[in-house]
Enzyme design. Structure first.
Site, short mmCIF file in Angstrom:
data_model
loop_
_atom_site.label_atom_id
_atom_site.label_comp_id
_atom_site.label_asym_id
_atom_site.label_seq_id
_atom_site.Cartn_x
_atom_site.Cartn_y
_atom_site.Cartn_z
CB SER A 94 -0.89 0.03 1.24
OG SER A 94 -1.64 -1.14 1.34
N1 SAH Z 1 -0.13 -3.92 4.33
C1 SAH Z 1 0.16 -4.77 3.19
C2 SAH Z 1 -1.11 -4.91 2.36
C3 SAH Z 1 -1.05 -5.94 1.31
S1 SAH Z 1 -2.51 -6.11 0.33
C4 SAH Z 1 1.27 -4.14 2.39
O1 SAH Z 1 1.25 -2.92 2.25
O2 SAH Z 1 2.15 -4.83 1.87
C5 SAH Z 1 -3.55 -7.07 1.37
C6 SAH Z 1 -3.09 -8.47 1.72
O3 SAH Z 1 -4.16 -9.10 2.41
C7 SAH Z 1 -2.76 -9.39 0.53
O4 SAH Z 1 -1.46 -9.87 0.67
C8 SAH Z 1 -3.81 -10.51 0.63
O5 SAH Z 1 -3.30 -11.77 0.23
C9 SAH Z 1 -4.13 -10.48 2.10
N2 SAH Z 1 -5.41 -11.07 2.51
C10 SAH Z 1 -6.64 -10.95 1.94
N3 SAH Z 1 -7.55 -11.66 2.64
C11 SAH Z 1 -6.89 -12.24 3.69
C12 SAH Z 1 -7.26 -13.10 4.78
N4 SAH Z 1 -8.52 -13.52 4.96
N5 SAH Z 1 -6.31 -13.49 5.65
C13 SAH Z 1 -5.02 -13.10 5.52
N6 SAH Z 1 -4.60 -12.29 4.49
C14 SAH Z 1 -5.51 -11.88 3.60
#
Ligand code: SAH
Length: 222
Positions: A67
């Protein structure tokens, strides 16, 4: 602000990013210091390292993105950490926000559903020297009952409402920050647990990938 202790040549870029976050209204000094000290370039693919300190979302593989730093800063400012908390993060992704949390809280548990991303995040967190962090693979909408209660929970993917297990695992007075899907788009919402109730506060418009899982949206590929 504390002097930089990260042994790399990106300090100037980090300082510029901190100024940009300040201009965008981030005021929490601990959050700004964490950004100044955390090597974001370790959390992006090598080919994109020259863009690591832009206030931009970047692809990290597996159709996911790291993000905007400003999004992380808003999340972190909203949960208001003092340093002694146990925090749960749902959606580790790159692990960069996990690294920021490791500087702001006592203990960080982060859950990622995609094992390959969790592996990359673990290596980057180790390289960044974050020792108070545990990355687990699984469905974060279930939380982790054996490690509850959590003083703060940050959900980094958007859902219709906060998953029930996460609310149950939030300490009294604890804060949960999560993007909520509304008719008008996604809104970042801070939920504060007070006794049996939840106080809701809107933090503005955001854009996140969907939260998949038992208490989230259905995964079309499974
Ligand atoms: N804060 C992170 C955001 C990544 S995007 C960054 O900036 O790198 C959101 C992430 O949530 C993705 O990697 C996706 O695979 C994960 N995600 C979505 N649903 C999820 C769930 N139920 N449990 C764990 N991770 C999940």
């Amino acid at each position: 602000m504390e002097p930089l202790r990260v042994g790399d040549s990106y300090g100037g870029y980090r300082a510029r990013l901190v100024e940009e976050l300040r201009d965008l209204g981030i005021r929490d000094m601990a959050v700004l210091a964490a950004v100044a000290q955390t090597p974001r370039h370790l959390f992006v693919p090598e080919a994109l390292r020259n863009r690591a300190y832009e206030n931009a979302a970047l692809p990290i593989g597996k159709h996911q993105t790291i993000s905007h730093p400003s999004t992380h800063a808003r999340n972190l400012e909203a949960v208001g950490l003092q340093g002694r908390e146990r925090v749960l993060e749902v959606g580790t992704g790159s692990g960069y926000q996990t690294a920021l949390l490791s500087r702001l809280a006592d203990q960080v548990i982060s859950i990622e559903r995609i094992a390959a991303l969790a592996d990359l995040a673990r290596s980057a967190l180790q390289e960044a020297g974050c020792v108070n962090v545990t990355v687990l693979v699984g469905d974060g909408t279930l939380g982790r009952r054996s490690l509850a209660p959590f003083d703060a929970i940050i959900v980094s993917a958007a859902g219709a409402s906060p998953p029930k297990p996460l609310i149950e695992q939030l300490a009294d007075g604890g804060r949960l920050v999560m993007p909520i899907c509304r008719d008008s788009g996604q809104e970042l919402v801070k939920f504060t647990r007070t006794g049996d109730g939840l106080v809701e506060q809107s933090m503005g418009h955001v854009q996140f990938v969907p939260l998949l899982g038992k208490h989230g949206f259905e995964d079309e590929n499974s």
